[in-house]
Motif scaffolding. Structure first.
Motif, mmCIF file in Angstrom:
data_model
loop_
_atom_site.group_PDB
_atom_site.id
_atom_site.type_symbol
_atom_site.label_atom_id
_atom_site.label_comp_id
_atom_site.label_asym_id
_atom_site.label_seq_id
_atom_site.Cartn_x
_atom_site.Cartn_y
_atom_site.Cartn_z
ATOM 1 N N LEU A 46 8.746 -5.188 -13.106
ATOM 2 C CA LEU A 46 7.839 -4.537 -12.166
ATOM 3 C C LEU A 46 6.415 -4.620 -12.693
ATOM 4 N N LYS A 47 5.517 -5.036 -11.824
ATOM 5 C CA LYS A 47 4.090 -5.058 -12.154
ATOM 6 C C LYS A 47 3.383 -4.103 -11.203
ATOM 7 N N VAL A 48 2.776 -3.071 -11.779
ATOM 8 C CA VAL A 48 2.039 -2.075 -10.995
ATOM 9 C C VAL A 48 0.591 -2.095 -11.459
ATOM 10 N N GLU A 49 -0.323 -2.245 -10.512
ATOM 11 C CA GLU A 49 -1.763 -2.188 -10.793
ATOM 12 C C GLU A 49 -2.412 -1.291 -9.760
ATOM 13 N N ASP A 50 -3.252 -0.374 -10.235
ATOM 14 C CA ASP A 50 -3.979 0.527 -9.336
ATOM 15 C C ASP A 50 -3.042 1.218 -8.341
ATOM 16 N N SER A 74 13.472 -6.065 -3.750
ATOM 17 C CA SER A 74 12.269 -6.721 -4.268
ATOM 18 C C SER A 74 11.304 -7.068 -3.140
ATOM 19 N N GLU A 75 11.825 -7.509 -2.017
ATOM 20 C CA GLU A 75 10.968 -7.808 -0.873
ATOM 21 C C GLU A 75 10.392 -6.541 -0.247
ATOM 22 N N LEU A 76 11.207 -5.522 -0.158
ATOM 23 C CA LEU A 76 10.797 -4.289 0.502
ATOM 24 C C LEU A 76 9.701 -3.550 -0.275
ATOM 25 N N LEU A 77 9.767 -3.583 -1.595
ATOM 26 C CA LEU A 77 8.814 -2.817 -2.404
ATOM 27 C C LEU A 77 7.516 -3.551 -2.687
ATOM 28 N N MET A 78 7.486 -4.840 -2.471
ATOM 29 C CA MET A 78 6.299 -5.632 -2.766
ATOM 30 C C MET A 78 5.087 -5.113 -1.994
ATOM 31 N N HIS A 79 4.002 -4.870 -2.709
ATOM 32 C CA HIS A 79 2.708 -4.446 -2.162
ATOM 33 C C HIS A 79 2.710 -3.018 -1.610
ATOM 34 N N LYS A 80 3.705 -2.242 -1.986
ATOM 35 C CA LYS A 80 3.746 -0.825 -1.598
ATOM 36 C C LYS A 80 3.071 0.006 -2.683
ATOM 37 N N THR A 81 2.600 1.183 -2.299
ATOM 38 C CA THR A 81 2.102 2.102 -3.316
ATOM 39 C C THR A 81 3.306 2.660 -4.068
ATOM 40 N N VAL A 82 3.039 3.247 -5.212
ATOM 41 C CA VAL A 82 4.121 3.869 -5.979
ATOM 42 C C VAL A 82 4.782 4.962 -5.157
ATOM 43 N N ASP A 83 4.000 5.759 -4.447
ATOM 44 C CA ASP A 83 4.581 6.817 -3.615
ATOM 45 C C ASP A 83 5.430 6.243 -2.486
#
Length: 144
Positions: A46-50, A74-83
């Motif tokens: 997992l890569k999380v930035e900002d 993996s597709e569903l979570l891509m580009h989502k905020t952590v929340d």
């Protein structure tokens, strides 16, 4: 459409035979997840930035359910905020436990809505999701 058992089966098989984002991402946060009762042994990256999930990937071996569910995740979570990722995970886990859930936000992952009827498959269907939650929880602790 996802209520059709044959269509659901074809979606699961497609993600198993052609998993999305199945690759090592060694410079990301990761966690190895395995099962005592199945062949599942995957590492989730997992890569999380900002506060945004920039990338999700995984590698390893597993049964049809674990590989397909992790691929969809993996597709569903891509580009989502952590929340947003936490909410999606919560709704997915409620679905798998046969509780009320928001099907609209889970997209094709709803093909696993009946997996809770086979208790021995719940671990397989949640392996990747639990891995992401571990990484997010660990990251949150490290940010304090």
């Amino acid at each position: 459409m996802f209520n059709n058992p044959q269509f659901a089966r074809s979606v699961i098989m497609d993600h198993y035979e052609n998993p999305r984002n199945k690759r090592a991402s060694l410079d990301y946060k990761s966690v190895r997840m395995d099962s005592d009762s199945c062949i599942d042994d995957i590492t989730v990256y997992l890569k999380v930035e900002d506060n945004i999930i920039k990338d999700v990937s995984f590698e390893g071996t597993g049964c049809t359910i674990s590989i397909a569910s992790t691929s969809m995740m993996s597709e569903l979570l891509m580009h989502k905020t952590v929340d947003e990722a936490r909410l999606l995970s919560l709704e997915y886990l409620k679905m798998v436990k046969l509780e009320e859930y928001n099907a609209d936000i889970l997209k094709e992952s709803v093909v696993f809505k009946n997996v809770g009827r086979q208790a021995n498959r719940v671990g397989c269907a949640t392996l990747g999701w639990r891995g992401v939650n571990l990484i997010l929880n660990e990251s949150e602790l490290n940010d304090e």
